[in-house]
Design an enzyme around this catalytic site. Structure first.
Site, short mmCIF file in Angstrom:
data_model
loop_
_atom_site.label_atom_id
_atom_site.label_comp_id
_atom_site.label_asym_id
_atom_site.label_seq_id
_atom_site.Cartn_x
_atom_site.Cartn_y
_atom_site.Cartn_z
N ALA A 14 0.83 -1.20 0.00
CA ALA A 14 0.00 0.00 0.00
C ALA A 14 0.87 1.25 0.00
O ALA A 14 0.61 2.21 -0.74
CB ALA A 14 -0.94 0.00 1.20
N ALA A 44 4.12 -12.42 1.10
CA ALA A 44 2.86 -12.93 0.54
C ALA A 44 3.11 -13.96 -0.55
O ALA A 44 3.60 -13.62 -1.63
CB ALA A 44 2.03 -11.77 0.00
N ARG A 273 -11.44 -19.51 5.27
CA ARG A 273 -10.31 -19.81 6.15
C ARG A 273 -10.71 -20.03 7.60
O ARG A 273 -10.12 -20.87 8.28
CB ARG A 273 -9.28 -18.68 6.04
N GLU A 354 -3.12 -3.02 5.60
CA GLU A 354 -3.73 -3.86 6.63
C GLU A 354 -4.05 -3.10 7.91
O GLU A 354 -4.97 -3.47 8.64
CB GLU A 354 -2.81 -5.05 6.96
#
Length: 532
Positions: A14, A44, A273, A354
């Site tokens: 970001a 990631a 998840r 995040e």
């Protein structure tokens, strides 16, 4: 004292995406706690979700996002981001970034949990995050300066309640002041507050605690996603096994070969998840080990080179095809409350990535929507600031901002904090454990009314205090949300309670204690502030 047009705290996707889209006539400083490439974004393994396939549409992507988030999402945000996702991928490719392609030059599209279509684009197989971060760092413009090894610990708020900059400690403990017209928190989540996690050790919730102490609103902090498949060896987390492995057909099994997801959810191993993590957790609590059976995946090493290297490094026999896994803390759905322009309730203060709660993820993030969110809001905030002509007044020393500051009575052992957060505020929660954790955390802190109260503490002591505060916010919110939804599971309230909790947020603002409906949305409940 240093002055910039824009200060960005953090260096994940970001932050770097924003830096790329800021006009070159603006002076931008990126402040990062360690190395610019040391972030969760670099770790990631998954890709970026976008409806680029012939039989896909952003409507399907948005529907999957809402369903995974248990309809706690902001639908307008979901639609805007999923609609723009294909263009964001195109933009990256046009700038020279390479995604994995087939022999005909078409992007390879992977499948991950809770997606209804193959829509995950990757780069380097299971190294998408690293490739994107490397590309963005290597192509930064000359108007971007990067300051590494600076621990930002306090937002500077003037008497007009405007954010005018930050304070940090450098590698030798000296206090540094950085002032700006626009201050952007991009510090990531809080995964390393838990003993079992996929996160970088730098991701400890600093930005959330700093924003809270400055008076910013914090919301949805109880929604923590636990990734189902962390590689485990001798009780220690060794790294992440991407959900893309299950997307290629891998199956979660017991040591005796029982497929544990067969009777749990129609999507089986590709269920959302939180469902997969809770199922594995139940088996682990009963003393059974869980393995990811990869024997059906051809050319595993070629498809997943990073995971292969990780397993070899930890002496996992890939020929046997059974990788030992446990769930671990992975992603924070909540954080600093922002609007569509990433603006907080404090003038001059923004949050992206995040650390921000944008409304995209709801109660549980859909796989591979995190890099997408960072790309979307990084670009959007840059475009917003490019149009701004805001300028702070000359800074006057000494700074005299008076507001509550957390001060430590003592410091918890870091390993003890992480262990108790995992045990009491982890995958399965209940009132007794949450109340115990809240009482324990409250024993470490008190309030002061003095700007600069942290200045005489060491960086590690400040870090410990901020970790305590973020942990306390998570614990308090988890205690007050008396239902189970997405990443928040209460064994004493095991069902979703739509009558009371559907689309309602717990919002915490330091020093304010109110419980009322938001007049605009009519769906937001304000909880009492921690230590109000």
């Amino acid at each position: 004292m240093k002055k910039a047009d824009v200060i960005i705290i953090g260096s994940g996707i970001a932050a770097l995406q924003m830096a790329h889209h800021i006009n070159s006539n603006k002076n931008v400083m990126i402040l990062t706690k360690s190395n610019i490439k040391d972030s969760n974004s670099s770790l990631a393994q998954g890709g970026i979700a976008a409806s680029v396939g012939k039989n896909d549409h952003f409507y399907y992507h948005s529907k999957d996002t809402m369903d995974a988030g248990r309809y706690h999402n902001n639908e307008e945000v979901v639609f805007k981001i999923t609609k723009e996702a294909p263009q964001l991928i195109t933009d990256l490719r046009q700038k020279g970034f390479s995604f994995d392609e087939d022999r005909l030059g078409q992007m390879l599209l992977g499948m991950e949990g809770a997606h209804s279509r193959n829509r995950i684009v990757h780069s380097g197989g299971d190294a998408t995050g690293k490739h994107v971060i490397d590309f963005l760092v290597d192509t930064l413009k000359n108007n971007i300066s990067v300051i590494e090894d600076i621990f930002v610990y306090e937002l500077i708020i003037n008497e007009k309640q405007q954010c005018i900059g930050v304070k940090g400690k450098d590698s030798v403990g000296n206090i540094q002041y950085y002032f700006s017209d626009h201050t952007v928190i991009a510090t990531g989540g809080c995964g390393y507050l838990y003993s079992l996690t996929s996160n970088s050790p730098n991701v400890t919730g600093d930005g959330i605690a700093m924003a809270y102490l400055a008076g910013a609103e914090i919301t949805d902090i109880e929604f923590i996603q636990f990734h189902p498949t962390m590689l485990v060896k001798n009780g220690q987390i060794c790294g992440l096994i991407s959900e893309a492995v299950r997307g290629q057909g891998a199956i979660l099994k017991t040591k005796n070969g029982k497929a544990i997801m067969d009777d749990i959810h129609p999507l089986k191993d590709l269920a959302p998840r939180h469902i997969v993590s809770q199922t594995i957790f139940e088996y682990l609590q009963n003393g059974e080990e869980i393995f990811l059976d990869i024997t059906m995946i051809e050319h595993f090493a070629k498809k997943f080179p990073s995971i292969t290297a990780l397993c070899i490094q930890n002496n996992i026999n890939l020929k046997a095809g059974m990788i030992p896994v446990v769930p671990g803390s992975h992603f924070l759905m909540g954080g600093v409350k922002v609007d569509m322009n990433c603006q907080t309730n404090i003038t001059g203060l923004y949050a992206i990535g995040e650390v921000a709660c944008t409304g995209l993820h709801g109660a549980n993030r859909l796989a591979s929507n995190s890099l997408l969110e960072g790309m979307y809001f990084g670009k959007r905030l840059a475009e917003h600031i490019n149009l701004s002509t805001a300028s702070n007044e000359d800074i006057q020393f000494p700074l005299k901002s008076k507001r509550p500051i957390f001060m430590p009575l003592s410091f918890p052992d870091k390993n003890e904090l992480r262990r108790t957060m995992m045990e009491q505020v982890g995958i399965v929660r209940n009132r007794e454990g949450l109340q115990w954790q809240k009482d324990w955390l409250e024993g470490f802190v008190q309030l002061e009314q003095d700007f600069g109260a942290f200045d005489n503490l060491s960086a590690s002591e400040i870090q410990s205090t901020l970790e305590c505060l973020t942990s306390l916010l998570i614990t308090t919110a988890a205690l007050e949300r008396t239902e189970s939804r997405g990443g928040h599971f209460r064994s004493d309230f095991p069902l979703e309670n739509d009558d009371h909790w559907q689309n309602k947020q717990l919002i915490y603002q330091y020093g304010k204690g109110r419980f009322e409906e938001d007049e605009q949305t009519k769906v937001t409940s304000y909880a009492r502030a921690v230590f109000s």
